[in-house]
Design a protein around this motif. Structure first.
Motif, PDB file in Angstrom:
ATOM      1  N   VAL A   1     -81.756 -32.272  -3.097  1.00  0.00           N
ATOM      2  CA  VAL A   1     -80.343 -32.646  -2.944  1.00  0.00           C
ATOM      3  C   VAL A   1     -79.808 -32.183  -1.597  1.00  0.00           C
ATOM      4  CG1 VAL A   1     -79.259 -30.615  -4.016  1.00  0.00           C
ATOM      5  CG2 VAL A   1     -78.158 -32.852  -4.165  1.00  0.00           C
ATOM      6  N   THR A   2     -80.316 -31.080  -1.083  1.00  0.00           N
ATOM      7  CA  THR A   2     -79.896 -30.626   0.242  1.00  0.00           C
ATOM      8  C   THR A   2     -80.284 -31.651   1.301  1.00  0.00           C
ATOM      9  OG1 THR A   2     -80.078 -28.308  -0.420  1.00  0.00           O
ATOM     10  CG2 THR A   2     -80.113 -28.779   1.932  1.00  0.00           C
ATOM     11  N   ARG A   3     -81.488 -32.185   1.188  1.00  0.00           N
ATOM     12  CA  ARG A   3     -81.918 -33.226   2.123  1.00  0.00           C
ATOM     13  C   ARG A   3     -81.029 -34.461   2.001  1.00  0.00           C
ATOM     14  NH1 ARG A   3     -87.626 -35.953   0.993  1.00  0.00           N
ATOM     15  NH2 ARG A   3     -86.356 -36.891  -0.666  1.00  0.00           N
ATOM     16  N   ALA A   4     -80.716 -34.856   0.765  1.00  0.00           N
ATOM     17  CA  ALA A   4     -79.862 -36.026   0.553  1.00  0.00           C
ATOM     18  C   ALA A   4     -78.480 -35.821   1.165  1.00  0.00           C
ATOM     19  CB  ALA A   4     -79.749 -36.315  -0.940  1.00  0.00           C
ATOM     20  N   VAL A   5     -77.891 -34.661   0.928  1.00  0.00           N
ATOM     21  CA  VAL A   5     -76.554 -34.371   1.453  1.00  0.00           C
ATOM     22  C   VAL A   5     -76.543 -34.431   2.976  1.00  0.00           C
ATOM     23  CG1 VAL A   5     -74.835 -32.552   1.742  1.00  0.00           C
ATOM     24  CG2 VAL A   5     -75.762 -33.039  -0.525  1.00  0.00           C
ATOM     25  N   LYS A   6     -77.547 -33.846   3.601  1.00  0.00           N
ATOM     26  CA  LYS A   6     -77.594 -33.843   5.062  1.00  0.00           C
ATOM     27  C   LYS A   6     -77.692 -35.268   5.612  1.00  0.00           C
ATOM     28  CE  LYS A   6     -79.469 -29.169   5.582  1.00  0.00           C
ATOM     29  NZ  LYS A   6     -80.653 -28.351   5.988  1.00  0.00           N
TER      30      LYS A   6
ATOM     31  N   GLU B   1     -66.470 -38.542   2.850  1.00  0.00           N
ATOM     32  CA  GLU B   1     -66.631 -37.335   2.056  1.00  0.00           C
ATOM     33  C   GLU B   1     -67.902 -37.464   1.229  1.00  0.00           C
ATOM     34  OE1 GLU B   1     -63.560 -36.703  -0.853  1.00  0.00           O
ATOM     35  OE2 GLU B   1     -63.902 -38.630  -1.851  1.00  0.00           O
ATOM     36  N   VAL B   2     -68.517 -36.328   0.936  1.00  0.00           N
ATOM     37  CA  VAL B   2     -69.725 -36.289   0.111  1.00  0.00           C
ATOM     38  C   VAL B   2     -69.424 -35.423  -1.103  1.00  0.00           C
ATOM     39  CG1 VAL B   2     -72.156 -35.635  -0.016  1.00  0.00           C
ATOM     40  CG2 VAL B   2     -71.232 -36.587   2.114  1.00  0.00           C
ATOM     41  N   ILE B   3     -69.546 -36.025  -2.285  1.00  0.00           N
ATOM     42  CA  ILE B   3     -69.272 -35.311  -3.535  1.00  0.00           C
ATOM     43  C   ILE B   3     -70.583 -35.142  -4.288  1.00  0.00           C
ATOM     44  CG2 ILE B   3     -68.003 -35.328  -5.713  1.00  0.00           C
ATOM     45  CD1 ILE B   3     -65.997 -37.250  -4.395  1.00  0.00           C
ATOM     46  N   VAL B   4     -71.005 -33.911  -4.472  1.00  0.00           N
ATOM     47  CA  VAL B   4     -72.175 -33.622  -5.281  1.00  0.00           C
ATOM     48  C   VAL B   4     -71.706 -33.212  -6.670  1.00  0.00           C
ATOM     49  CG1 VAL B   4     -74.229 -32.196  -5.581  1.00  0.00           C
ATOM     50  CG2 VAL B   4     -73.532 -32.912  -3.282  1.00  0.00           C
ATOM     51  N   VAL B   5     -72.122 -33.966  -7.677  1.00  0.00           N
ATOM     52  CA  VAL B   5     -71.778 -33.642  -9.054  1.00  0.00           C
ATOM     53  C   VAL B   5     -73.005 -32.975  -9.678  1.00  0.00           C
ATOM     54  CG1 VAL B   5     -70.987 -34.510 -11.279  1.00  0.00           C
ATOM     55  CG2 VAL B   5     -70.222 -35.617  -9.161  1.00  0.00           C
TER      56      VAL B   5
ATOM     57  N   ILE C   1     -67.152 -46.695  -2.169  1.00  0.00           N
ATOM     58  CA  ILE C   1     -68.063 -45.680  -2.720  1.00  0.00           C
ATOM     59  C   ILE C   1     -69.500 -46.134  -2.585  1.00  0.00           C
ATOM     60  CG2 ILE C   1     -68.833 -44.599  -4.882  1.00  0.00           C
ATOM     61  CD1 ILE C   1     -65.911 -44.348  -5.680  1.00  0.00           C
ATOM     62  N   GLY C   2     -70.333 -45.180  -2.160  1.00  0.00           N
ATOM     63  CA  GLY C   2     -71.776 -45.373  -2.202  1.00  0.00           C
ATOM     64  C   GLY C   2     -72.401 -44.244  -2.988  1.00  0.00           C
ATOM     65  N   PHE C   3     -73.404 -44.563  -3.792  1.00  0.00           N
ATOM     66  CA  PHE C   3     -74.122 -43.544  -4.554  1.00  0.00           C
ATOM     67  C   PHE C   3     -75.421 -43.199  -3.826  1.00  0.00           C
ATOM     68  CE2 PHE C   3     -71.618 -45.906  -7.670  1.00  0.00           C
ATOM     69  CZ  PHE C   3     -70.928 -44.869  -8.285  1.00  0.00           C
ATOM     70  N   LEU C   4     -75.850 -41.960  -4.004  1.00  0.00           N
ATOM     71  CA  LEU C   4     -77.111 -41.513  -3.422  1.00  0.00           C
ATOM     72  C   LEU C   4     -77.829 -40.657  -4.445  1.00  0.00           C
ATOM     73  CD1 LEU C   4     -79.063 -41.232  -1.051  1.00  0.00           C
ATOM     74  CD2 LEU C   4     -77.605 -39.407  -0.141  1.00  0.00           C
ATOM     75  N   ASP C   5     -79.001 -41.105  -4.886  1.00  0.00           N
ATOM     76  CA  ASP C   5     -79.807 -40.277  -5.775  1.00  0.00           C
ATOM     77  C   ASP C   5     -80.266 -39.038  -5.009  1.00  0.00           C
ATOM     78  OD1 ASP C   5     -79.475 -42.096  -7.786  1.00  0.00           O
ATOM     79  OD2 ASP C   5     -81.466 -42.992  -7.602  1.00  0.00           O
ATOM     80  N   ASP C   6     -80.414 -37.931  -5.720  1.00  0.00           N
ATOM     81  CA  ASP C   6     -80.649 -36.668  -5.019  1.00  0.00           C
ATOM     82  C   ASP C   6     -82.013 -36.578  -4.342  1.00  0.00           C
ATOM     83  OD1 ASP C   6     -82.289 -36.313  -7.240  1.00  0.00           O
ATOM     84  OD2 ASP C   6     -81.256 -34.536  -7.988  1.00  0.00           O
ATOM     85  N   ASP C   7     -82.924 -37.506  -4.640  1.00  0.00           N
ATOM     86  CA  ASP C   7     -84.230 -37.482  -3.993  1.00  0.00           C
ATOM     87  C   ASP C   7     -84.387 -38.589  -2.948  1.00  0.00           C
ATOM     88  OD1 ASP C   7     -84.163 -39.412  -5.949  1.00  0.00           O
ATOM     89  OD2 ASP C   7     -86.164 -39.037  -6.716  1.00  0.00           O
ATOM     90  N   ASP C   8     -83.307 -39.297  -2.629  1.00  0.00           N
ATOM     91  CA  ASP C   8     -83.354 -40.362  -1.632  1.00  0.00           C
ATOM     92  C   ASP C   8     -82.594 -39.939  -0.380  1.00  0.00           C
ATOM     93  OD1 ASP C   8     -84.792 -41.937  -3.408  1.00  0.00           O
ATOM     94  OD2 ASP C   8     -83.010 -42.944  -4.181  1.00  0.00           O
ATOM     95  N   GLU C   9     -82.614 -40.797   0.631  1.00  0.00           N
ATOM     96  CA  GLU C   9     -81.904 -40.525   1.883  1.00  0.00           C
ATOM     97  C   GLU C   9     -81.189 -41.769   2.379  1.00  0.00           C
ATOM     98  OE1 GLU C   9     -83.896 -37.928   4.981  1.00  0.00           O
ATOM     99  OE2 GLU C   9     -85.654 -38.512   3.805  1.00  0.00           O
ATOM    100  N   TRP C  10     -80.044 -41.559   3.010  1.00  0.00           N
ATOM    101  CA  TRP C  10     -79.363 -42.612   3.749  1.00  0.00           C
ATOM    102  C   TRP C  10     -79.753 -42.528   5.213  1.00  0.00           C
ATOM    103  CZ3 TRP C  10     -73.504 -42.439   2.002  1.00  0.00           C
ATOM    104  CH2 TRP C  10     -73.382 -43.009   0.726  1.00  0.00           C
ATOM    105  N   LEU C  11     -79.885 -43.666   5.863  1.00  0.00           N
ATOM    106  CA  LEU C  11     -80.055 -43.705   7.309  1.00  0.00           C
ATOM    107  C   LEU C  11     -78.679 -43.681   7.973  1.00  0.00           C
ATOM    108  CD1 LEU C  11     -83.009 -46.257   7.559  1.00  0.00           C
ATOM    109  CD2 LEU C  11     -83.082 -43.750   7.467  1.00  0.00           C
ATOM    110  N   PRO C  12     -78.581 -43.176   9.196  1.00  0.00           N
ATOM    111  CA  PRO C  12     -77.265 -42.893   9.795  1.00  0.00           C
ATOM    112  C   PRO C  12     -76.317 -44.076   9.901  1.00  0.00           C
ATOM    113  CG  PRO C  12     -78.996 -41.758  11.011  1.00  0.00           C
ATOM    114  CD  PRO C  12     -79.689 -42.651  10.024  1.00  0.00           C
ATOM    115  N   GLU C  13     -76.826 -45.299   9.999  1.00  0.00           N
ATOM    116  CA  GLU C  13     -75.957 -46.463  10.170  1.00  0.00           C
ATOM    117  C   GLU C  13     -75.545 -47.114   8.858  1.00  0.00           C
ATOM    118  OE1 GLU C  13     -74.697 -47.690  12.879  1.00  0.00           O
ATOM    119  OE2 GLU C  13     -75.745 -46.560  14.433  1.00  0.00           O
ATOM    120  N   LYS C  14     -75.925 -46.518   7.713  1.00  0.00           N
ATOM    121  CA  LYS C  14     -75.756 -47.207   6.428  1.00  0.00           C
ATOM    122  C   LYS C  14     -74.306 -47.638   6.169  1.00  0.00           C
ATOM    123  CE  LYS C  14     -76.429 -46.837   1.438  1.00  0.00           C
ATOM    124  NZ  LYS C  14     -75.066 -47.211   1.042  1.00  0.00           N
TER     125      LYS C  14
END
Length: 306
Positions: free
Chosen positions: A26-31, A42-46, A93-106
Motif C-alpha cells: 500500500v505504501t508503493r500504491a500511495v506513492k 487527495e489520497v484516501i487510504v481506507v 474519483i479513481g480507485f487504486l488496489d493496494d497492490d497496483d500502481e498509477w502512472l504519473p499521467e493517469k
C-alpha cells in the motif's frame, strides 16, 4: 504526453485505496498516486480494520494530501470503497488496489476527457500494463467495445480463447455523483466489480475507452480468499438472479470465462457436468465450450504435476 497546461480552479480528484495487512504494497500504491501530475488531488487510504503495521508504514509519508481512515472492524473491499467515496472531497474519483500502481499521467489524461464531457454519468477506461509472475507482461484491453456492444457482451463474450477485454478497478475514473447513485454492492462476496459495471451500463452510463496506458496491474499467483474461492455455484446463482444485466449470450460467456477455471480447480465429474449443463442452459456458443474445455485442460495438467 503532450497536453494543455493546468489552469487554476480545476476540480479535485480523490484516489481511494482500500487495504489491510499489506503495508509495503500500500505504501508503493500511495506513492504512485501522490506522483500524479493533476492538482488538486487527495489520497484516501481506507484501512479495513485495525492494522497497526499499515498505519505505521503510512505515517512515514509526509504529504498533507494523504488521509488515512482506519475502520473499527473489517467490512470488505466493496464497502471500504463506499466509505472512501463518502469521505472524498473530490468531484471525481479513481480507485487504486493496494497492490497496483498509477502512472504519473493517469488522472491528467482521464480528466482531459472528463472536463470535455457534458455529464458526470461517465466512466473513463484507459489501458493498463499487466504484470504477472507467470511470464512477460501485456497490455489490456486489446480492443474497445464496438458500436452498440453492451458492457456485458464486451467483457464476457470472448472472440478468442484468451481474454482481450478488460475494465479493472485501478484503471477507471468516474464521478462521485455516480458512485453515490450506484455504489458497490457490499452484500456480494464475489463479482462486486462486474456487478457494478453491469449496473452502470444498464442505467445508461457512458463508458469511454482511451488508448493511454495509465496503470500497472499486478496479477499474482492465485491465493485462497473470499474473492477467488471455487464456489462456482454461487457465481452461477448470482448471474441467474441478475440475468437482466447480461445482454446477448453474455451469461454463458460469464460461465465460460470467469466461472469454469475456478470450478475446475478441484474438478469432480459432477462439477464438470454441472458447468457444461449451465453453459447449455444459457445458450453457450461453440467458443464458450472451447474456453471451458481449455480451462479444464489447464486444471488437469496442473493436478498431474502435483
Amino acid at each position: 504526453m503532450q497536453g494543455f497546461p493546468l489552469p487554476s480552479g480545476l476540480p479535485m480528484v480523490s484516489c481511494i485505496i482500500p487495504t489491510r495487512n499489506r503495508p509495503e504494497l500500500v505504501t508503493r500504491a500511495v506513492k504512485s498516486a501522490l506522483m500524479q501530475r493533476w492538482e488538486p488531488l487527495e489520497v484516501i487510504v481506507v484501512v479495513d480494520g485495525p492494522d497497526d503495521r499499515t498505519v505505521q508504514a503510512l505515517s512515514s509519508i509526509d504529504d498533507d494530501r494523504l488521509r488515512v481512515e482506519v475502520l473499527p472492524e473489517s467490512v470488505g473491499g466493496g464497502e471500504a470503497r463506499n466509505i472512501g467515496v463518502h469521505l472524498a472531497r473530490g468531484e471525481w474519483i479513481g480507485f487504486l488496489d493496494d497492490d497496483d500502481e498509477w502512472l504519473p499521467e493517469k488522472i491528467y489524461a482521464q480528466m482531459r476527457i472528463a472536463l470535455d464531457w457534458h455529464t458526470q454519468r461517465v466512466v473513463i477506461c484507459p489501458r493498463m500494463y499487466v504484470k504477472s509472475p507467470k511470464g512477460p507482461g501485456r497490455v489490456l484491453p486489446q480492443r474497445d467495445p464496438d458500436r452498440g456492444e453492451s458492457i456485458s457482451e464486451y467483457l464476457l463474450m470472448r472472440r478468442k480463447l484468451t481474454g482481450e477485454t478488460q475494465i479493472q478497478t485501478s484503471s477507471f475514473l468516474t464521478s462521485k455523483a455516480l458512485l453515490l447513485e450506484i455504489p458497490w454492492d457490499n452484500t456480494l462476496k464475489k463479482h462486486q466489480d462486474l456487478d457494478l459495471y453491469l449496473k452502470w451500463d444498464a442505467a445508461g452510463v457512458d463508458f469511454i475507452f482511451i488508448p493511454d496506458i495509465l496503470s500497472i496491474w499486478y496479477v499474482h499467483q492465485a491465493q485462497r480468499s473470499v474473492s477467488n474461492d471455487n464456489d462456482w455455484q454461487y457465481s452461477v446463482r448470482w448471474a441467474e438472479q441478475n440475468a437482466h444485466l447480461f445482454k446477448g449470450g453474455s451469461l454463458a460467456g460469464f460461465i465460460a470465462s470467469q466461472v469454469a477455471m475456478r470450478a475446475f480447480e478441484r474438478a469432480s465429474l459432477r462439477t464438470v457436468a454441472g458447468v457444461f449443463q449451465a453453459l447449455h442452459k444459457h445458450g453457450a456458443r461453440y467458443l464458450d465450450y472451447l474456453i471451458a474445455l481449455a480451462a479444464l485442460g489447464v486444471r488437469v495438467k496442473q493436478r498431474a504435476l502435483l
